[in-house]
Design a protein around this motif. Structure first.
Motif, PDB file in Angstrom:
ATOM      1  N   UNK A 241     -48.550  45.565-146.475  1.00 55.50           N
ATOM      2  CA  UNK A 241     -49.778  45.020-147.062  1.00 55.50           C
ATOM      3  C   UNK A 241     -50.897  46.049-147.037  1.00 55.50           C
ATOM      4  N   UNK A 242     -51.031  46.784-145.933  1.00 57.24           N
ATOM      5  CA  UNK A 242     -52.066  47.828-145.869  1.00 57.24           C
ATOM      6  C   UNK A 242     -51.802  48.905-146.908  1.00 57.24           C
ATOM      7  N   UNK A 243     -50.523  49.223-147.120  1.00 57.65           N
ATOM      8  CA  UNK A 243     -50.175  50.184-148.163  1.00 57.65           C
ATOM      9  C   UNK A 243     -50.521  49.665-149.538  1.00 57.65           C
ATOM     10  N   UNK A 244     -50.270  48.388-149.755  1.00 57.33           N
ATOM     11  CA  UNK A 244     -50.604  47.774-151.049  1.00 57.33           C
ATOM     12  C   UNK A 244     -52.102  47.830-151.297  1.00 57.33           C
ATOM     13  N   UNK A 245     -52.898  47.562-150.248  1.00 58.78           N
ATOM     14  CA  UNK A 245     -54.359  47.613-150.374  1.00 58.78           C
ATOM     15  C   UNK A 245     -54.813  49.027-150.722  1.00 58.78           C
ATOM     16  N   UNK A 246     -54.264  50.026-150.028  1.00 59.55           N
ATOM     17  CA  UNK A 246     -54.621  51.417-150.329  1.00 59.55           C
ATOM     18  C   UNK A 246     -54.231  51.786-151.748  1.00 59.55           C
ATOM     19  N   UNK A 247     -53.042  51.380-152.154  1.00 62.67           N
ATOM     20  CA  UNK A 247     -52.551  51.695-153.504  1.00 62.67           C
ATOM     21  C   UNK A 247     -53.461  51.083-154.572  1.00 62.67           C
ATOM     22  N   UNK A 248     -53.828  49.820-154.389  1.00 64.34           N
ATOM     23  CA  UNK A 248     -54.722  49.156-155.343  1.00 64.34           C
ATOM     24  C   UNK A 248     -56.110  49.796-155.328  1.00 64.34           C
ATOM     25  N   UNK A 249     -56.586  50.174-154.131  1.00 62.51           N
ATOM     26  CA  UNK A 249     -57.886  50.841-154.033  1.00 62.51           C
ATOM     27  C   UNK A 249     -57.858  52.178-154.766  1.00 62.51           C
ATOM     28  N   UNK A 250     -56.747  52.905-154.631  1.00 62.46           N
ATOM     29  CA  UNK A 250     -56.615  54.165-155.345  1.00 62.46           C
ATOM     30  C   UNK A 250     -56.598  53.971-156.849  1.00 62.46           C
ATOM     31  N   UNK A 251     -55.891  52.935-157.306  1.00 63.85           N
ATOM     32  CA  UNK A 251     -55.861  52.630-158.736  1.00 63.85           C
ATOM     33  C   UNK A 251     -57.265  52.301-159.242  1.00 63.85           C
ATOM     34  N   UNK A 252     -57.988  51.482-158.477  1.00 63.04           N
ATOM     35  CA  UNK A 252     -59.340  51.092-158.887  1.00 63.04           C
ATOM     36  C   UNK A 252     -60.282  52.289-158.891  1.00 63.04           C
ATOM     37  N   UNK A 253     -60.229  53.099-157.834  1.00 66.05           N
ATOM     38  CA  UNK A 253     -61.080  54.289-157.756  1.00 66.05           C
ATOM     39  C   UNK A 253     -60.723  55.274-158.870  1.00 66.05           C
ATOM     40  N   UNK A 254     -59.472  55.251-159.263  1.00 65.74           N
ATOM     41  CA  UNK A 254     -59.022  56.154-160.319  1.00 65.74           C
ATOM     42  C   UNK A 254     -59.665  55.895-161.661  1.00 65.74           C
TER      43      UNK A 254
END
Length: 388
Positions: A241-254
């Motif tokens: 779940x923490x990985x999913x949050x980081x991945x989504x945050x990276x997508x959004x920041x991207x």
């Protein structure tokens, strides 16, 4: 007592294996798209390999740091700096090796004046050293805060510190607009930079190494969490779940700070760290809990036993063999043409296997990997572990 996580060894070994694979095609002109880096913005499977390795460096650091903290400060700091400097030095020597080159049918010394200073091993050495120092002095929570501050600061400097193009426009996320390009040119000089983009630009340069430090810290945080929680279902779920949050945050920041390996954007760090965490969680679930291990996991595991040594040898061997020249005929200009042993092997053994040149190029890479797997297996079989 620390629990043994075989899945971490497999993860680290897989990243080493893939690093060697993508760096050694039969021909750079014939590569399947997933085995290419993104031209600029974006992320291919190949663009995941290096950040995954830095994440694995952080994982390994989480097992070593308690021992460092138990040492006298001088000894611990000396070990950290010595290891980082050694990795950097090996990378620098590897750039210079074999120290001579063919020129007009003569071997002449390679000039230090044209030596590329940075590279993959140099980035690993710097990122490891600075991440370890931050963790040593500021502990886990302080390092986590500093990682996020570093990523935010890197974004702001990049966003507002861009350079103008000749027409006056500014794209801070372009090669010429990126502030790190001009920093490297000013401090190192064009001749000491990578020229793979057609101009002096180093994808492992000074500025873009800063967010890579955060990548190691994220790997440390994941490794420490795994150790604290132990082999529990909740640990795997929370890691995923923490990985999913980081991945989504990276997508959004991207959307604002594009995901880009070549300038190692902050969004790229979050995106790849998130994917690494999710893949690692899946591997722990499959290997540690469901027992899905065997020949496939053993194949990757042996690469993880001597990771830096095998990676260095995968570059050292081709560079050495390139000094051997095999005559291949006469060119249109009347001059004799030559090929290296590996070039001859690709042209005469691998390339003819298929009418599609990408298949021959991939076959060469697979055979190359197999040879170095055999080397890694032989070392592991004899319990020879070369530590840096």
């Amino acid at each position: 007592m620390q629990q043994r996580f075989y899945s971490l060894d497999v993860f680290r070994g897989a990243t080493v294996c893939l690093m060697i694979l993508v760096n050694n095609p039969g021909s750079w002109s014939y590569i399947y798209p997933p085995l290419k880096h993104a031209p600029w913005h974006g992320c291919t499977p190949t663009d995941l390999v290096f950040p995954f390795f830095l994440f694995a460096v952080g994982n390994a650091l989480s097992f070593v740091m308690p021992k460092m903290e138990a040492m006298p400060a001088g000894k611990a700091l000396g070990k950290i700096v010595k290891r980082g400097a050694l990795i950097f030095g090996i990378g620098l020597l590897l750039n210079w090796y074999p120290f001579v080159q063919w020129q007009d049918n003569q071997l002449v010394a390679k000039s230090f004046g044209n030596l590329r200073i940075f590279g993959v091993l140099q980035r690993i050495g710097i990122a490891y050293t600075l991440a370890a120092l931050v963790l040593y002095f500021f502990k886990t929570r302080g390092a986590a805060y500093m990682a996020m501050v570093t990523l935010l600061a890197y974004w702001l400097i990049t966003r507002f510190g861009g350079y103008a193009a000749p027409d006056g426009s500014i794209d801070p996320y372009s090669l010429e607009g990126f502030w790190g390009t001009h920093l490297d040119r000013a401090l190192l000089g064009d001749k000491h930079l990578y020229h793979g983009e057609g101009v002096a630009f180093d994808p492992e340069g000074i500025a873009s190494t800063l967010p890579a430090i955060a990548q190691v810290i994220f790997g440390f945080l994941a490794g420490q969490y795994i150790q604290i929680k132990g082999k529990t279902e909740s640990m795997v779920a929370n890691l995923f779940v923490s990985g999913l949050v980081l991945w989504l945050a990276g997508m959004a920041w991207g959307l604002e700070f594009p995901i880009n390996k070549k300038i190692w954007t902050s969004s790229y760090v979050l995106y790849t760290s998130g994917l690494a965490s999710m893949i690692l969680a899946a591997m722990i679930q499959l290997i540690e809990f469901r027992g899905w291990k065997g020949a496939w996991s053993r194949f990757f595991d042996v690469f993880g036993k001597n990771p830096l040594f095998i990676f260095v040898m995968s570059a050292l061997v081709p560079k050495t063999l390139a000094l051997i020249r095999i005559p291949t005929g006469t060119g249109d200009d009347g001059r004799e043409k030559f090929s290296s042993p590996l070039g001859w092997f690709y042209q005469h053994i691998c390339a003819p296997v298929s009418s599609k040149p990408e298949n021959g190029s991939l076959l060469y890479a697979v055979i190359f990997i197999t040879v170095f797997w055999a080397m890694a297996w032989w070392l592991d079989k004899r319990k020879i572990y070369i530590k840096v």
